[in-house]
Design a protein around this motif. Structure first.
Motif, PDB file in Angstrom:
ATOM      1  N   ARG A 146       0.855  -1.123   0.052  1.00 29.60           N
ATOM      2  CA  ARG A 146      -0.008   0.130  -0.079  1.00 29.60           C
ATOM      3  C   ARG A 146       0.847   1.293   0.091  1.00 29.60           C
ATOM      4  NH1 ARG A 146      -5.335   1.113   1.451  1.00 29.60           N
ATOM      5  NH2 ARG A 146      -5.898  -0.943   2.031  1.00 29.60           N
ATOM      6  N   PRO A 147       1.540   1.668  -1.067  1.00 31.48           N
ATOM      7  CA  PRO A 147       2.779   2.554  -0.952  1.00 31.48           C
ATOM      8  C   PRO A 147       1.815   3.775  -0.913  1.00 31.48           C
ATOM      9  CG  PRO A 147       2.237   1.619  -3.460  1.00 31.48           C
ATOM     10  CD  PRO A 147       1.486   0.691  -2.242  1.00 31.48           C
ATOM     11  N   HIS A 148       2.541   4.766  -0.152  1.00 32.66           N
ATOM     12  CA  HIS A 148       2.105   6.349   0.101  1.00 32.66           C
ATOM     13  C   HIS A 148       2.495   7.180  -1.289  1.00 32.66           C
ATOM     14  CE1 HIS A 148       1.160   9.791   2.306  1.00 32.66           C
ATOM     15  NE2 HIS A 148       1.199   9.285   3.224  1.00 32.66           N
ATOM     16  N   VAL A 149       1.551   7.781  -1.588  1.00 38.03           N
ATOM     17  CA  VAL A 149       1.967   8.668  -2.851  1.00 38.03           C
ATOM     18  C   VAL A 149       2.103  10.031  -2.494  1.00 38.03           C
ATOM     19  CG1 VAL A 149       0.343   7.278  -4.238  1.00 38.03           C
ATOM     20  CG2 VAL A 149      -0.386   9.574  -3.168  1.00 38.03           C
ATOM     21  N   LYS A 150       2.565  10.302  -1.209  1.00 35.81           N
ATOM     22  CA  LYS A 150       3.110  11.787  -0.822  1.00 35.81           C
ATOM     23  C   LYS A 150       4.380  12.195  -1.453  1.00 35.81           C
ATOM     24  CE  LYS A 150       5.501  10.487   3.379  1.00 35.81           C
ATOM     25  NZ  LYS A 150       7.033  11.021   2.947  1.00 35.81           N
ATOM     26  N   THR A 151       5.103  11.287  -1.724  1.00 40.27           N
ATOM     27  CA  THR A 151       6.446  11.467  -2.418  1.00 40.27           C
ATOM     28  C   THR A 151       6.167  12.186  -3.809  1.00 40.27           C
ATOM     29  OG1 THR A 151       7.682  10.124  -0.982  1.00 40.27           O
ATOM     30  CG2 THR A 151       8.536  10.742  -2.815  1.00 40.27           C
TER      31      THR A 151
ATOM     32  N   ILE B  46      -7.345  -5.206   9.041  1.00 39.99           N
ATOM     33  CA  ILE B  46      -6.222  -5.113   8.448  1.00 39.99           C
ATOM     34  C   ILE B  46      -5.258  -3.967   9.103  1.00 39.99           C
ATOM     35  CG2 ILE B  46      -5.694  -3.913   5.961  1.00 39.99           C
ATOM     36  CD1 ILE B  46      -8.764  -4.086   5.447  1.00 39.99           C
ATOM     37  N   VAL B  47      -4.163  -4.419   8.886  1.00 44.51           N
ATOM     38  CA  VAL B  47      -2.842  -3.819   9.581  1.00 44.51           C
ATOM     39  C   VAL B  47      -1.803  -2.989   8.455  1.00 44.51           C
ATOM     40  CG1 VAL B  47      -1.249  -3.610  11.325  1.00 44.51           C
ATOM     41  CG2 VAL B  47      -3.118  -5.263  11.614  1.00 44.51           C
ATOM     42  N   VAL B  48      -1.822  -1.523   8.679  1.00 50.93           N
ATOM     43  CA  VAL B  48      -1.022  -0.885   7.614  1.00 50.93           C
ATOM     44  C   VAL B  48       0.204  -0.512   8.563  1.00 50.93           C
ATOM     45  CG1 VAL B  48      -0.886   1.075   6.127  1.00 50.93           C
ATOM     46  CG2 VAL B  48      -3.049  -0.425   6.032  1.00 50.93           C
ATOM     47  N   VAL B  49       1.314  -0.648   8.025  1.00 48.43           N
ATOM     48  CA  VAL B  49       2.400  -0.336   8.960  1.00 48.43           C
ATOM     49  C   VAL B  49       3.517   0.152   8.148  1.00 48.43           C
ATOM     50  CG1 VAL B  49       2.159  -2.217  10.457  1.00 48.43           C
ATOM     51  CG2 VAL B  49       3.518  -2.708   8.645  1.00 48.43           C
ATOM     52  N   GLY B  50       4.672   0.794   8.676  1.00 52.37           N
ATOM     53  CA  GLY B  50       5.730   1.090   8.264  1.00 52.37           C
ATOM     54  C   GLY B  50       5.726   2.364   7.215  1.00 52.37           C
ATOM     55  N   GLY B  51       6.875   2.615   6.689  1.00 47.22           N
ATOM     56  CA  GLY B  51       7.222   3.611   5.835  1.00 47.22           C
ATOM     57  C   GLY B  51       8.634   3.001   5.006  1.00 47.22           C
ATOM     58  N   SER B  52       9.317   3.993   4.277  1.00 47.27           N
ATOM     59  CA  SER B  52      10.355   3.562   3.509  1.00 47.27           C
ATOM     60  C   SER B  52      11.366   3.064   4.515  1.00 47.27           C
ATOM     61  CB  SER B  52      11.189   4.624   2.603  1.00 47.27           C
ATOM     62  OG  SER B  52       9.994   4.702   1.520  1.00 47.27           O
TER      63      SER B  52
ATOM     64  N   GLU C 109       0.040  -4.850   5.632  1.00 47.33           N
ATOM     65  CA  GLU C 109       0.192  -4.290   4.492  1.00 47.33           C
ATOM     66  C   GLU C 109       1.464  -3.121   4.626  1.00 47.33           C
ATOM     67  OE1 GLU C 109      -4.364  -4.456   2.963  1.00 47.33           O
ATOM     68  OE2 GLU C 109      -3.449  -2.486   3.362  1.00 47.33           O
ATOM     69  N   TYR C 110       2.140  -2.902   3.747  1.00 50.82           N
ATOM     70  CA  TYR C 110       3.314  -2.124   3.948  1.00 50.82           C
ATOM     71  C   TYR C 110       3.320  -0.559   3.058  1.00 50.82           C
ATOM     72  CZ  TYR C 110       4.611  -7.176   3.760  1.00 50.82           C
ATOM     73  OH  TYR C 110       4.767  -8.420   4.113  1.00 50.82           O
ATOM     74  N   SER C 111       3.628   0.291   3.549  1.00 47.47           N
ATOM     75  CA  SER C 111       3.413   1.555   2.799  1.00 47.47           C
ATOM     76  C   SER C 111       4.477   2.649   2.729  1.00 47.47           C
ATOM     77  CB  SER C 111       2.142   2.181   3.786  1.00 47.47           C
ATOM     78  OG  SER C 111       2.582   2.593   5.014  1.00 47.47           O
ATOM     79  N   PRO C 112       5.468   2.066   2.075  1.00 50.31           N
ATOM     80  CA  PRO C 112       6.693   3.053   1.827  1.00 50.31           C
ATOM     81  C   PRO C 112       6.228   3.986   0.791  1.00 50.31           C
ATOM     82  CG  PRO C 112       6.750   0.587   0.756  1.00 50.31           C
ATOM     83  CD  PRO C 112       5.590   0.734   1.512  1.00 50.31           C
TER      84      PRO C 112
END
Length: 371
Positions: free
Chosen positions: A47-52, A219-225, A238-241
């Protein structure tokens, strides 16, 4: 000055690009996405983060590679994803004030996208629920759990009570937990893993309690890059880098175990030669993220150029010998922090086969697109 014509970043028609400019190398973005996917057992866990990136074209690249779940920080980013018909979008932010109605409007305007948001307060959950009742809509929510970042989120030992409270609300559907651990970014991968495991341990207990007491498997969403590698062996998360798509100098040098490459740069030109050791370039606060101490940018083709002062439109550099430079020389810079740097630009110049070919709108840099 060495123009580094054989280097990957060199732009043959750079004379056509006004500076400062944000330049994106799509082939390297694609390679970073492939690297990310290769590190997980199932693309459905991403689940990538699109803020970048804040660009529809980059998000489409993610969709084209089979990624269907996304995380974002603003309503505009959520709408950008909805315009691409992204199936699943988590607004990783607790909406307050007008943002509640804006989220409800998104849900109604883009029914093909499943939207959800964060909640860390029973009182705010009640307010969101009231507005959802009035709008005749139900919204999925994730309980935002504070695992040490101390920025948002409810304490882990109070999260079950909040989850239970939200279950009773008519128009909110608690479906999961969100646990962002951006404070875990140690250079040593082993220490990073140990801190991540310690922070996640109480979340594991919370998951078990929710499952056993409420018959809900969250559902568990964790972390960043930085913490991505610490989570990839966990079960059912789910991972969200986010930064991985472009990468930056800060993470490249602080996280040497991470395999990503630079895919976004800022180009600048020398606009003044002050004295034998001092230059000035057109890369001010408005052109590269300025929240970090100096140096805020490192130049690939001029590593000896050291930033020492900056104002809105100017960056002063110290060099061993300024006679090696001339007015108009192009500098290819890697920002220390790429995410807020991207947000400073309305458009990005796209570089393919060492040539500027087109531009992409940084569409979600604005707080509002349509809704």
């Amino acid at each position: 000055m060495n123009e580094a014509v054989n280097e990957w970043y060199f732009i043959n028609n750079v004379a056509d690009i006004d500076s400062p400019a944000l330049v994106i190398y799509p082939q390297r973005v694609k390679e970073n996405i492939a690297l990310l996917i290769s590190r997980v057992a199932d693309t459905a866990l991403l689940r990538p983060h699109v803020k970048t990136n804040k660009m529809a074209e980059v998000c489409q690249m993610l969709l084209d590679e089979g990624i269907s779940k996304f995380k974002c920080a603003t309503i505009a980013e959520a709408e950008m994803l909805a315009l691409l018909k992204a199936p699943d979008v988590l607004l990783a932010y607790q909406p307050v004030g007008p943002k509640v109605q804006r989220l409800i409007t998104l849900c109604k305007s883009y029914p093909s996208t499943l939207f959800s948001c964060l909640v860390d307060s029973a009182a705010n959950a009640d307010l969101i629920n009231e507005q959802c009742v009035e709008a005749a809509i139900t919204i999925n929510i994730f309980i935002d759990v504070n695992v040490g970042m101390n920025r948002t989120g409810i304490a882990v030992d109070k999260a079950f009570e909040l989850f239970q409270h939200c279950v009773q609300l008519s128009n909110l559907s608690p479906v999961g937990l969100h646990a962002y651990d951006g404070h875990i970014n140690d250079e040593d991968a082993l220490i990073r893993q140990q801190k991540s495991d310690a922070a996640f341990a109480p979340v594991k207990n919370l998951i078990k309690k929710i499952s056993a007491s409420l018959n809900i498997q969250p559902i568990v969403v964790v972390g960043g890059s930085p913490s991505f590698a610490t989570h990839i062996l966990r079960q059912d998360v789910e991972y969200s880098p986010g930064t991985f798509v472009f990468w930056d100098y800060g993470y490249k040098h602080k996280l040497p175990d991470e395999p990503y490459d630079y895919a976004a740069l800022v180009i600048s030109r020398i606009i003044s030669i002050v004295d034998g050791n001092t230059l000035c370039a057109d890369l001010g606060h408005k052109s590269v993220a300025a929240e970090n101490p100096f140096p805020r940018v490192h130049f690939l083709n001029a590593p000896e150029a050291t930033p020492v002062a900056q104002s809105e439109e100017h960056l002063v550099l110290k060099v061993p010998d300024s006679s090696k430079y001339k007015l108009g020389d192009v500098l290819y810079g890697v920002p220390v922090h790429i995410c807020p740097t991207v947000a400073l630009y309305k458009k990005a110049v796209i570089i393919e086969s060492k040539k500027a070919t087109t531009t992409w709108d940084v569409i979600a840099r604005n707080r509002k697109i349509f809704n």
